[in-house]
Design a protein around this motif. Sequence first.
Motif, mmCIF file in Angstrom:
data_model
loop_
_atom_site.group_PDB
_atom_site.id
_atom_site.type_symbol
_atom_site.label_atom_id
_atom_site.label_comp_id
_atom_site.label_asym_id
_atom_site.label_seq_id
_atom_site.Cartn_x
_atom_site.Cartn_y
_atom_site.Cartn_z
ATOM 1 N N ASN A 251 0.856 -1.191 0.000
ATOM 2 C CA ASN A 251 0.000 0.000 0.000
ATOM 3 C C ASN A 251 0.886 1.232 0.000
ATOM 4 N N GLU B 18 -11.031 0.236 5.092
ATOM 5 C CA GLU B 18 -10.323 -0.776 5.892
ATOM 6 C C GLU B 18 -10.100 -2.107 5.168
ATOM 7 N N MET C 66 -7.621 -1.895 2.272
ATOM 8 C CA MET C 66 -6.272 -1.591 2.738
ATOM 9 C C MET C 66 -5.630 -2.825 3.359
ATOM 10 N N GLU C 67 -6.444 -3.609 4.066
ATOM 11 C CA GLU C 67 -5.947 -4.841 4.665
ATOM 12 C C GLU C 67 -5.526 -5.836 3.583
ATOM 13 N N TRP D 86 -1.385 0.967 7.762
ATOM 14 C CA TRP D 86 -1.860 0.749 6.393
ATOM 15 C C TRP D 86 -0.753 0.849 5.346
#
Length: 179
Positions: free
Chosen positions: A12, A73, A76-77, A95
């Motif tokens: 990321n 969330e 991003m995970e 993140w």
Amino acid sequence: GMTRTRTRTRPNLLVTGTPGTGKTTTCSLLVEATGLRHVNVGELVNTKGLHDGWDEEFECHVINEDLVCDEMEDMMEEGGNIVDYHGCDFFPERWFDRVVVLQTDNSILHDRLTSRGYMGVKLTSNIECEIFQVLLEEARTSYPEDIVVALQSDTIEDISRNVTILTEWANNWRPSGTS
Ligand code: ADP
Ligand code: MN
């Protein structure tokens, strides 16, 4: 989620900087080069209504940071995101594998924002934001020193070089704990 830990298989990246420094242009080219996903937070706020109304003075939505983080969330995970936003202190530190702050010469930025129709306090506050390196400072106080990098974005050549540097970084990135 909170009950499991999982290692991302793809990185990321956060691309931040004062409006007009070239975030969206850079991210679009990076997406083409890497196949990662472009997350334009400003557009997400508008399309999903993740805001608390309209700011008349700055002519933009008042972002609801909690709603934005909840919305982001899961992806991003999962990893593999290039996040594009002119702020960075409200995202969870965990993140990001890299935080890029784009920077532009004041007079060049002034011209870009003027041709975008910025005037008055909206124009001057964004120019001041760049002069005082607000986003670089915000990134340095919000993320580990070794993942924050400032890149100049004055010319088309700068964009090409930045895209090359970041594509190389993305291609060479490996999940932590593997060699
Ligand atoms: P941001 O997403 O940071 O607000 P944009 O990518 O929308 O910035 O760029 C704003 C304007 O400036 C666009 O017209 C874009 O083509 C131009 N621009 C951005 N970066 C550069 C650069 N490094 N060299 C030349 N023009 C640029
Ligand atoms: Mn943009």
